[in-house]
Design an enzyme around this catalytic site. Structure first.
Site, PDB file in Angstrom:
ATOM      1  N   ASN A   7      67.839  12.697  40.910  1.00  0.00           N
ATOM      2  CA  ASN A   7      66.580  12.091  41.350  1.00  0.00           C
ATOM      3  C   ASN A   7      66.867  10.628  41.699  1.00  0.00           C
ATOM      4  O   ASN A   7      66.993   9.787  40.814  1.00  0.00           O
ATOM      5  CB  ASN A   7      65.553  12.199  40.219  1.00  0.00           C
ATOM      6  CG  ASN A   7      64.205  11.613  40.588  1.00  0.00           C
ATOM      7  OD1 ASN A   7      64.035  11.039  41.664  1.00  0.00           O
ATOM      8  ND2 ASN A   7      63.243  11.743  39.699  1.00  0.00           N
ATOM      9  N   ARG A  91      65.692  16.007  43.963  1.00  0.00           N
ATOM     10  CA  ARG A  91      64.258  15.808  44.131  1.00  0.00           C
ATOM     11  C   ARG A  91      64.064  15.066  45.452  1.00  0.00           C
ATOM     12  O   ARG A  91      64.653  14.009  45.665  1.00  0.00           O
ATOM     13  CB  ARG A  91      63.712  14.951  42.995  1.00  0.00           C
ATOM     14  CG  ARG A  91      62.274  14.611  43.214  1.00  0.00           C
ATOM     15  CD  ARG A  91      61.743  13.690  42.167  1.00  0.00           C
ATOM     16  NE  ARG A  91      60.346  13.443  42.442  1.00  0.00           N
ATOM     17  CZ  ARG A  91      59.774  12.260  42.291  1.00  0.00           C
ATOM     18  NH1 ARG A  91      60.456  11.234  41.873  1.00  0.00           N
ATOM     19  NH2 ARG A  91      58.497  12.112  42.554  1.00  0.00           N
ATOM     20  N   HIS A 180      53.678  15.174  43.192  1.00  0.00           N
ATOM     21  CA  HIS A 180      53.810  15.703  41.822  1.00  0.00           C
ATOM     22  C   HIS A 180      53.808  17.242  41.819  1.00  0.00           C
ATOM     23  O   HIS A 180      53.514  17.857  40.786  1.00  0.00           O
ATOM     24  CB  HIS A 180      52.636  15.268  40.904  1.00  0.00           C
ATOM     25  CG  HIS A 180      52.680  13.843  40.449  1.00  0.00           C
ATOM     26  ND1 HIS A 180      51.547  13.129  40.177  1.00  0.00           N
ATOM     27  CD2 HIS A 180      53.712  13.002  40.204  1.00  0.00           C
ATOM     28  CE1 HIS A 180      51.874  11.903  39.784  1.00  0.00           C
ATOM     29  NE2 HIS A 180      53.198  11.800  39.809  1.00  0.00           N
ATOM     30  N   HIS A 208      48.276  15.473  35.778  1.00  0.00           N
ATOM     31  CA  HIS A 208      49.546  14.791  35.506  1.00  0.00           C
ATOM     32  C   HIS A 208      49.209  13.297  35.405  1.00  0.00           C
ATOM     33  O   HIS A 208      48.916  12.645  36.407  1.00  0.00           O
ATOM     34  CB  HIS A 208      50.552  15.057  36.632  1.00  0.00           C
ATOM     35  CG  HIS A 208      51.848  14.342  36.439  1.00  0.00           C
ATOM     36  ND1 HIS A 208      53.047  14.994  36.279  1.00  0.00           N
ATOM     37  CD2 HIS A 208      52.140  13.021  36.350  1.00  0.00           C
ATOM     38  CE1 HIS A 208      54.006  14.104  36.103  1.00  0.00           C
ATOM     39  NE2 HIS A 208      53.482  12.899  36.155  1.00  0.00           N
ATOM     40  N   GLY A 210      50.624   9.881  34.335  1.00  0.00           N
ATOM     41  CA  GLY A 210      51.695   8.955  33.950  1.00  0.00           C
ATOM     42  C   GLY A 210      51.399   7.624  34.600  1.00  0.00           C
ATOM     43  O   GLY A 210      50.227   7.279  34.786  1.00  0.00           O
ATOM     44  N   ASN A 211      52.419   6.861  34.961  1.00  0.00           N
ATOM     45  CA  ASN A 211      52.169   5.653  35.752  1.00  0.00           C
ATOM     46  C   ASN A 211      51.546   6.042  37.083  1.00  0.00           C
ATOM     47  O   ASN A 211      50.612   5.428  37.567  1.00  0.00           O
ATOM     48  CB  ASN A 211      53.471   4.888  35.987  1.00  0.00           C
ATOM     49  CG  ASN A 211      53.868   4.128  34.753  1.00  0.00           C
ATOM     50  OD1 ASN A 211      53.027   3.500  34.113  1.00  0.00           O
ATOM     51  ND2 ASN A 211      55.131   4.189  34.398  1.00  0.00           N
ATOM     52  N   GLY A 212      52.121   7.088  37.677  1.00  0.00           N
ATOM     53  CA  GLY A 212      51.485   7.740  38.815  1.00  0.00           C
ATOM     54  C   GLY A 212      50.643   8.861  38.221  1.00  0.00           C
ATOM     55  O   GLY A 212      51.030   9.439  37.194  1.00  0.00           O
ATOM     56  N   ARG A 241      48.128   1.528  40.911  1.00  0.00           N
ATOM     57  CA  ARG A 241      47.530   1.981  42.186  1.00  0.00           C
ATOM     58  C   ARG A 241      46.025   2.180  42.014  1.00  0.00           C
ATOM     59  O   ARG A 241      45.586   2.700  40.994  1.00  0.00           O
ATOM     60  CB  ARG A 241      48.167   3.302  42.630  1.00  0.00           C
ATOM     61  CG  ARG A 241      49.594   3.133  43.088  1.00  0.00           C
ATOM     62  CD  ARG A 241      50.226   4.470  43.417  1.00  0.00           C
ATOM     63  NE  ARG A 241      51.479   4.623  42.699  1.00  0.00           N
ATOM     64  CZ  ARG A 241      52.116   5.775  42.503  1.00  0.00           C
ATOM     65  NH1 ARG A 241      51.624   6.895  42.983  1.00  0.00           N
ATOM     66  NH2 ARG A 241      53.247   5.814  41.841  1.00  0.00           N
ATOM     67  N   ASP A 283      50.453  -0.557  31.513  1.00  0.00           N
ATOM     68  CA  ASP A 283      50.825   0.415  30.479  1.00  0.00           C
ATOM     69  C   ASP A 283      49.608   0.739  29.621  1.00  0.00           C
ATOM     70  O   ASP A 283      49.018  -0.147  29.004  1.00  0.00           O
ATOM     71  CB  ASP A 283      51.957  -0.183  29.620  1.00  0.00           C
ATOM     72  CG  ASP A 283      52.544   0.850  28.690  1.00  0.00           C
ATOM     73  OD1 ASP A 283      51.794   1.387  27.844  1.00  0.00           O
ATOM     74  OD2 ASP A 283      53.739   1.143  28.822  1.00  0.00           O
ATOM     75  N   GLU A 334      50.462  13.756  27.829  1.00  0.00           N
ATOM     76  CA  GLU A 334      51.231  14.382  26.753  1.00  0.00           C
ATOM     77  C   GLU A 334      51.050  13.674  25.412  1.00  0.00           C
ATOM     78  O   GLU A 334      51.141  14.301  24.357  1.00  0.00           O
ATOM     79  CB  GLU A 334      52.734  14.356  27.101  1.00  0.00           C
ATOM     80  CG  GLU A 334      53.100  15.271  28.250  1.00  0.00           C
ATOM     81  CD  GLU A 334      54.491  15.000  28.806  1.00  0.00           C
ATOM     82  OE1 GLU A 334      55.353  14.493  28.065  1.00  0.00           O
ATOM     83  OE2 GLU A 334      54.716  15.302  29.993  1.00  0.00           O
ATOM     84  N   ASN A 335      50.847  12.335  25.493  1.00  0.00           N
ATOM     85  CA  ASN A 335      50.941  11.543  24.255  1.00  0.00           C
ATOM     86  C   ASN A 335      49.665  10.893  23.766  1.00  0.00           C
ATOM     87  O   ASN A 335      49.627  10.434  22.638  1.00  0.00           O
ATOM     88  CB  ASN A 335      51.966  10.415  24.466  1.00  0.00           C
ATOM     89  CG  ASN A 335      53.347  10.968  24.711  1.00  0.00           C
ATOM     90  OD1 ASN A 335      53.872  11.713  23.905  1.00  0.00           O
ATOM     91  ND2 ASN A 335      53.923  10.623  25.859  1.00  0.00           N
ATOM     92  N   GLU A 385      60.159  18.490  35.294  1.00  0.00           N
ATOM     93  CA  GLU A 385      60.447  18.647  36.720  1.00  0.00           C
ATOM     94  C   GLU A 385      61.923  18.964  36.942  1.00  0.00           C
ATOM     95  O   GLU A 385      62.276  19.722  37.840  1.00  0.00           O
ATOM     96  CB  GLU A 385      60.062  17.357  37.464  1.00  0.00           C
ATOM     97  CG  GLU A 385      58.564  17.175  37.528  1.00  0.00           C
ATOM     98  CD  GLU A 385      58.140  15.743  37.755  1.00  0.00           C
ATOM     99  OE1 GLU A 385      57.702  15.417  38.853  1.00  0.00           O
ATOM    100  OE2 GLU A 385      58.234  14.941  36.804  1.00  0.00           O
TER     101      GLU A 385
HETATM  102  P1  ADP Z   1      56.014   7.799  35.217  1.00  0.00           P
HETATM  103  O1  ADP Z   1      54.917   8.158  36.170  1.00  0.00           O
HETATM  104  O2  ADP Z   1      56.622   6.452  35.488  1.00  0.00           O
HETATM  105  O3  ADP Z   1      57.021   8.899  34.968  1.00  0.00           O
HETATM  106  P2  ADP Z   1      55.218   8.329  32.471  1.00  0.00           P
HETATM  107  O4  ADP Z   1      54.941   9.776  32.669  1.00  0.00           O
HETATM  108  O5  ADP Z   1      56.387   7.942  31.642  1.00  0.00           O
HETATM  109  O6  ADP Z   1      55.245   7.544  33.836  1.00  0.00           O
HETATM  110  O7  ADP Z   1      53.901   7.695  31.803  1.00  0.00           O
HETATM  111  C1  ADP Z   1      53.764   6.340  31.517  1.00  0.00           C
HETATM  112  C2  ADP Z   1      52.417   6.147  30.807  1.00  0.00           C
HETATM  113  O8  ADP Z   1      52.405   6.959  29.626  1.00  0.00           O
HETATM  114  C3  ADP Z   1      52.172   4.703  30.362  1.00  0.00           C
HETATM  115  O9  ADP Z   1      50.843   4.332  30.677  1.00  0.00           O
HETATM  116  C4  ADP Z   1      52.358   4.781  28.863  1.00  0.00           C
HETATM  117  O10 ADP Z   1      51.526   3.864  28.175  1.00  0.00           O
HETATM  118  C5  ADP Z   1      51.943   6.200  28.539  1.00  0.00           C
HETATM  119  N1  ADP Z   1      52.598   6.640  27.293  1.00  0.00           N
HETATM  120  C6  ADP Z   1      53.903   6.900  27.121  1.00  0.00           C
HETATM  121  N2  ADP Z   1      54.172   7.219  25.826  1.00  0.00           N
HETATM  122  C7  ADP Z   1      52.983   7.157  25.177  1.00  0.00           C
HETATM  123  C8  ADP Z   1      52.568   7.361  23.820  1.00  0.00           C
HETATM  124  N3  ADP Z   1      53.445   7.716  22.888  1.00  0.00           N
HETATM  125  N4  ADP Z   1      51.267   7.216  23.534  1.00  0.00           N
HETATM  126  C9  ADP Z   1      50.365   6.857  24.484  1.00  0.00           C
HETATM  127  N5  ADP Z   1      50.700   6.633  25.780  1.00  0.00           N
HETATM  128  C10 ADP Z   1      51.979   6.776  26.120  1.00  0.00           C
END
Ligand code: ADP
Length: 401
Positions: A7, A91, A180, A208, A210-212, A241, A283, A334-335, A385
């Protein structure tokens, strides 16, 4: 079969070497800061043994040389020779309207991918650099392109078109492509597998986050709508974004601030979203921590983030005629139990009801979090992925043998 998954980003290369018979990762790592000061490679073997190499990594080809070198090195490697690699899966972000599935990379395919640079100027060039480098370094090993856009190829025209002059669609391919896709496909399939649901008759919304971030409506196993559009800036609120915004406001800001298209693109891609609203961070963890201390703008950013996702879930339920399954993935999905709870709050009328005991504290694990007997199953599935790319690569290569 051993598959190397690559990737390539603008200044990084992530890699994983899979052994698909045993379905596990032999080694993985990342090359970072390519072409900058302080470039390095971080490598990890399946035993957990980690190693860091610092060196001058001027371009992607040198980066790939480092990767192949460490994978086959006596001390840190996991293969005796590069010939043990059966195929490489890349990718590739944008496959345009042409690629509805993964393909074996030939000179003709490379030529076509070069044409898509215009559509994904930030992403496709580094993807291509990885392909060129591996073609030069291990020319006899087959390479496969797995596209972020491919899963969304089933989106019907009335859903992927923008209501602008039709000629612009024909001339420039302006339409919703969605991204995605590999993640939405993986988590929806995996959720169905875990819950023994037949995807060919299910109505699924995948988030999905994440940051994106993007949401996808999957009906009878096919993506029928997704929140990202012509570019990955549309849809949900993301780390930096904006997501959906009235284009009238875009024109107004450009006019008032006297900025051109490049600065406007930077504004909406890099300085907006959670960062823009909170003024603190992109974040979600940092925003959550500040919100817990009473920071008003962070509280607002969280409310806006959850609200936008809720709107998409509702609209996707409307276009699919209901919803059976809601899947959360990505770093936040996920988290973050609080995000999942915030998004689902108020959606009980659709049959979405979370069991707080199952949801609370859940991080990075596959788990059903809906209440027993709830109409809609809500599940957390960590995305993978890379595994999806490895499996697709294996399937394509085996087909061609
Ligand atoms: P990317 O799109 O760059 O792959 P990720 O899937 O790693 O991004 O997601 C990043 C986001 O996930 C951030 O906003 C971060 O705060 C959040 N995140 C990552 N780990 C945790 C956690 N343990 N608890 C809460 N939020 C989390």
């Amino acid at each position: 079969m051993k598959i190397l998954v690559i990737n390539c980003g603008s200044s990084s290369i992530k890699y994983q070497l899979y052994s698909l018979e045993r379905h596990h990762i032999l080694a993985k790592g990342i090359v970072e800061k390519i072409g900058m000061k302080g470039s390095f490679l971080k490598h990890e073997k399946e035993t957990g043994q980690k190693v860091l190499f610092e060196g001058e990594i001027l371009d992607h080809k040198i980066g790939i040389e480092y990767v192949l070198g460490v994978l086959s090195s006596e001390k840190h490697g996991c293969i005796n020779s590069l010939e043990e690699i059966n195929a490489v899966g890349h990718r590739v972000v944008h496959g345009g309207e042409e690629f509805s599935e993964s393909v074996l990379i030939t000179d003709e395919i490379i030529h076509k991918l070069e044409k898509f640079i215009d559509l994904a100027p930030l992403h496709n060039p580094p993807n291509l650099k990885g392909i060129y480098a591996l073609k030069a370094l291990i020319p006899d090993i087959p390479q496969v392109a797995v596209f972020d856009t491919a899963f969304h190829h089933t989106i019907p025209q009335h859903s992927f078109m923008y209501a602008i002059p039709y000629a612009l669609y024909k001339k420039y391919g302006i339409r919703r492509y969605g991204f995605h896709g590999t993640s939405h496909k993986y988590v929806s399939n995996r959720a169905c597998e875990l819950l023994d649901i037949d995807p060919s008759s299910a109505k699924i919304v995948t988030c999905h986050l994440g940051n994106g971030a993007s949401a996808c409506a999957i009906k009878n196993g096919k993506s029928i709508d997704t929140s990202m559009g012509f570019t990955p800036v549309e849809g949900l609120i993301m780390g930096t974004r904006s997501g959906d915004i009235d284009m009238g406001a875009v024109a107004y800001i450009m006019d008032k601030e006297r900025i051109g298209t490049k600065s406007a693109s930077t504004l909406f891609n890099k300085h907006s979203g959670l960062l823009g609203i909170s003024g603190i961070s992109s974040d979600s963890r940092e925003i959550r921590a500040a919100a817990d201390k009473g920071d008003e703008r962070c509280l607002l950013a969280i409310k806006m983030f959850d609200y936008r996702i809720k709107k998409y879930i509702g609209s996707y339920a409307a276009v699919m005629g209901g919803i059976d399954l809601l899947v959360f993935t990505g770093g936040i999905g996920e988290n973050s139990d609080v995000s999942r709870a915030g998004i689902c709050e108020g959606l009980e009328f659709l049959g979405i009801e979370i069991d707080q005991n199952l949801n609370e504290g859940l991080k990075g694990e596959e788990r059903l979090i809906s209440k027993a007997g709830a109409k809609v199953k809500v599940i957390v599935v960590p995305t993978n992925e890379e595994l999806m790319i490895a499996i697709d690569t294996q399937n394509i290569v085996c087909e061609k043998i």
